[in-house]
Design an enzyme around this catalytic site. Sequence first.
Site, PDB file in Angstrom:
ATOM      1  N   HIS A  29     -51.484   7.892  85.167  1.00  0.00           N
ATOM      2  CA  HIS A  29     -52.774   7.645  85.818  1.00  0.00           C
ATOM      3  C   HIS A  29     -52.528   7.459  87.317  1.00  0.00           C
ATOM      4  O   HIS A  29     -51.534   6.865  87.718  1.00  0.00           O
ATOM      5  CB  HIS A  29     -53.431   6.376  85.244  1.00  0.00           C
ATOM      6  N   ASP A  70     -57.561   8.107  77.530  1.00  0.00           N
ATOM      7  CA  ASP A  70     -57.721   9.306  76.690  1.00  0.00           C
ATOM      8  C   ASP A  70     -56.708   9.360  75.550  1.00  0.00           C
ATOM      9  O   ASP A  70     -56.884  10.107  74.598  1.00  0.00           O
ATOM     10  CB  ASP A  70     -57.588  10.557  77.566  1.00  0.00           C
TER      11      ASP A  70
HETATM   12  C1  SDX Z   1     -58.772  10.156  83.451  1.00  0.00           C
HETATM   13  O1  SDX Z   1     -58.851   8.670  88.099  1.00  0.00           O
HETATM   14  C2  SDX Z   1     -59.436   8.112  87.102  1.00  0.00           C
HETATM   15  O2  SDX Z   1     -59.881   6.981  87.178  1.00  0.00           O
HETATM   16  C3  SDX Z   1     -59.603   9.006  85.873  1.00  0.00           C
HETATM   17  C4  SDX Z   1     -60.086   8.318  84.612  1.00  0.00           C
HETATM   18  C5  SDX Z   1     -61.509   7.874  84.715  1.00  0.00           C
HETATM   19  O3  SDX Z   1     -61.893   6.980  83.939  1.00  0.00           O
HETATM   20  O4  SDX Z   1     -62.289   8.500  85.483  1.00  0.00           O
HETATM   21  O5  SDX Z   1     -59.259   7.201  84.318  1.00  0.00           O
HETATM   22  C6  SDX Z   1     -60.001   9.285  83.425  1.00  0.00           C
HETATM   23  O6  SDX Z   1     -58.833  11.233  83.987  1.00  0.00           O
HETATM   24  C7  SDX Z   1     -57.489   9.624  82.861  1.00  0.00           C
HETATM   25  C8  SDX Z   1     -56.282  10.615  83.085  1.00  0.00           C
HETATM   26  C9  SDX Z   1     -56.373  11.685  82.003  1.00  0.00           C
HETATM   27  N1  SDX Z   1     -55.401  12.761  82.258  1.00  0.00           N
HETATM   28  C10 SDX Z   1     -54.294  12.914  81.501  1.00  0.00           C
HETATM   29  O7  SDX Z   1     -53.980  12.135  80.595  1.00  0.00           O
HETATM   30  C11 SDX Z   1     -53.499  14.168  81.838  1.00  0.00           C
HETATM   31  C12 SDX Z   1     -51.989  13.844  81.863  1.00  0.00           C
HETATM   32  N2  SDX Z   1     -51.719  13.013  83.032  1.00  0.00           N
HETATM   33  C13 SDX Z   1     -51.401  13.653  84.264  1.00  0.00           C
HETATM   34  O8  SDX Z   1     -51.679  14.961  84.455  1.00  0.00           O
HETATM   35  C14 SDX Z   1     -51.304  12.731  85.479  1.00  0.00           C
HETATM   36  O9  SDX Z   1     -50.677  11.589  85.074  1.00  0.00           O
HETATM   37  C15 SDX Z   1     -52.593  12.356  86.182  1.00  0.00           C
HETATM   38  C16 SDX Z   1     -53.368  13.574  86.562  1.00  0.00           C
HETATM   39  C17 SDX Z   1     -53.429  11.494  85.304  1.00  0.00           C
HETATM   40  C18 SDX Z   1     -52.230  11.558  87.439  1.00  0.00           C
HETATM   41  O10 SDX Z   1     -51.601  12.441  88.305  1.00  0.00           O
HETATM   42  P1  SDX Z   1     -50.993  11.907  89.704  1.00  0.00           P
HETATM   43  O11 SDX Z   1     -51.403  10.514  89.997  1.00  0.00           O
HETATM   44  O12 SDX Z   1     -51.264  12.954  90.735  1.00  0.00           O
HETATM   45  O13 SDX Z   1     -49.467  11.806  89.385  1.00  0.00           O
HETATM   46  P2  SDX Z   1     -48.434  12.971  89.589  1.00  0.00           P
HETATM   47  O14 SDX Z   1     -48.949  14.234  88.992  1.00  0.00           O
HETATM   48  O15 SDX Z   1     -48.048  12.978  91.030  1.00  0.00           O
HETATM   49  O16 SDX Z   1     -47.233  12.456  88.670  1.00  0.00           O
HETATM   50  C19 SDX Z   1     -46.250  11.566  89.195  1.00  0.00           C
HETATM   51  C20 SDX Z   1     -44.970  11.927  88.444  1.00  0.00           C
HETATM   52  C21 SDX Z   1     -44.621  13.428  88.497  1.00  0.00           C
HETATM   53  O17 SDX Z   1     -43.230  13.539  88.308  1.00  0.00           O
HETATM   54  P3  SDX Z   1     -42.295  13.830  89.619  1.00  0.00           P
HETATM   55  O18 SDX Z   1     -42.890  15.054  90.320  1.00  0.00           O
HETATM   56  O19 SDX Z   1     -42.382  12.562  90.459  1.00  0.00           O
HETATM   57  O20 SDX Z   1     -40.931  14.088  89.050  1.00  0.00           O
HETATM   58  O21 SDX Z   1     -45.168  11.630  87.030  1.00  0.00           O
HETATM   59  C22 SDX Z   1     -45.060  12.847  86.288  1.00  0.00           C
HETATM   60  C23 SDX Z   1     -45.269  14.004  87.251  1.00  0.00           C
HETATM   61  O22 SDX Z   1     -44.601  15.172  86.794  1.00  0.00           O
HETATM   62  N3  SDX Z   1     -46.145  12.797  85.281  1.00  0.00           N
HETATM   63  C24 SDX Z   1     -46.010  13.156  84.014  1.00  0.00           C
HETATM   64  C25 SDX Z   1     -47.261  12.908  83.437  1.00  0.00           C
HETATM   65  N4  SDX Z   1     -48.094  12.421  84.346  1.00  0.00           N
HETATM   66  C26 SDX Z   1     -47.392  12.366  85.504  1.00  0.00           C
HETATM   67  N5  SDX Z   1     -44.961  13.660  83.321  1.00  0.00           N
HETATM   68  C27 SDX Z   1     -45.197  13.920  82.001  1.00  0.00           C
HETATM   69  N6  SDX Z   1     -46.370  13.701  81.350  1.00  0.00           N
HETATM   70  C28 SDX Z   1     -47.414  13.208  82.056  1.00  0.00           C
HETATM   71  N7  SDX Z   1     -48.585  12.988  81.438  1.00  0.00           N
END
Ligand code: SDX
Length: 426
Positions: free
Chosen positions: A315, A372
């Site tokens: 998140h 989720d």
């Molecule tokens: C919602 O914003 C809100 O408030 C949203 C929400 C709401 O109520 O409105 O809470 C609802 O959208 C919840 C989130 C639902 N999405 C998911 O579950 C999809 C999976 N999660 C990700 O795609 C990701 O974690 C996000 C999109 C939620 C957050 O992305 P960020 O903050 O931009 O983080 P990032 O992509 O920069 O990740 C940081 C690191 C990365 O690794 P490095 O590049 O540092 O090596 O963490 C890794 C990412 O690759 N990472 C994951 C991961 N999520 C982040 N690795 C594996 N699995 C994951 N799910």
Amino acid sequence: MKPTVTMRDNRTGKEYEFEIKEATRGPSVVDISSFYAQTGMFTFDNGYTSTASCQSKITFIDGAKGELRYRGHTIEDLANNHSYLETCYLLLNEKLPTKEESYAFDLELRHRSFLHNELTHLFDAFPTGAHPMATLSAASASLSTFFYNHLNPQTDSEYQEMARRIVAKMPTIAAFAYRHSIGAAFIQPDINRSFTENFLYMLRAYPHERMHIDVEGERTIRPIEVEALDTIFTLHADHEQNASTSTVRGVASTGAHPYVAISAGISALWGRAHGGANESVIKQLEMIGSVERVDEFIARAKDPNDAFRLMGFGHRVYKNFDPRAKILKGLQDKLKDELNLDSNLMQIANKIEQIALSDEYFIKRKLYPNIDFYSGVILTALQIPKSMFTPVFVIGRTVGWISQWIEFKKDTNTKIARPRQLYLGE
Ligand code: SDX
């Protein structure tokens, strides 16, 4: 002394000063609105990880503590002690309703849950099997043509009427979108049923058995199901300046109709990185299929060369457990027998959580289960089809979006949302 931050350009030795604005809770902000004028440069913040786009009094999140408050009330108090409609009233009116206000609000939303007959023909434009999120976005935009007078509300009662109308109609739009997608007749909302029960009724009832849905049967709506879904709506009601809410505010900033702003919010929410994650989570759990295969997918999630991500994990704000996920997990445990939750899916989810929370990759990146990750198992047990998971999120979130739209419109210090760029072209 006015609190400021001073920035020094080490190329020229020039220093620039920017005012700090204190928050009532959480981080202060550095007001950089004069940054370009002072420095001739833009700030750069990919994905707005460190940028406050507005000031707001609606929702507060502490990502480190895993805290969430609507109008100062904790999500735990609202989910455990109040109905979704009381939470809607709180978001829209800045206070919880009295018994009388609650009754009147509930009755008004029941009356406003009906759709204009002409609007129901919109659904015919979509092919059977169309994903309901596309229809919801279109229907919400179309609703603006039936209530064009809501373009610029002036008085509080005009704001309230505009807001209550779309909050009340969203479950009907969502149910009709689903019914159309499976080629089934629409079931009109039943004014004798509560907001949340009505949604299950419009999804499940059939004309030839409508009279008997309340008689014991597989489609009978049990109070415990209504209670579970009501809690899910509450948990989704608002969430600060997330991607879809920022989209709603962005559309509000151009002066477009509130219902097309909601339509844009629905479209933004659909993405699997955002609200679409709930549908992806359950598909992922089903794809993993057994606890024996969890390790294989954890390895893929950690592999930088593999695009696979654990849906429902991570998140932008929560670097601790999403408090909504905690509540949903508690609900899962409480309802697993009552609702006959899919124990295999629950076991897979629990195994993923258990491994991820002890694995360096996830710990280092502070990746925890988000809202989720747990909602899909309960929604499945409520006989809500996967394609309707994100529409359920829309129903819950509509009140948050419209509350944020109202706050934007009432703020005399807003501007059109128009960021700049780092140009790297020719
Ligand atoms: C919602 O914003 C809100 O408030 C949203 C929400 C709401 O109520 O409105 O809470 C609802 O959208 C919840 C989130 C639902 N999405 C998911 O579950 C999809 C999976 N999660 C990700 O795609 C990701 O974690 C996000 C999109 C939620 C957050 O992305 P960020 O903050 O931009 O983080 P990032 O992509 O920069 O990740 C940081 C690191 C990365 O690794 P490095 O590049 O540092 O090596 O963490 C890794 C990412 O690759 N990472 C994951 C991961 N999520 C982040 N690795 C594996 N699995 C994951 N799910």
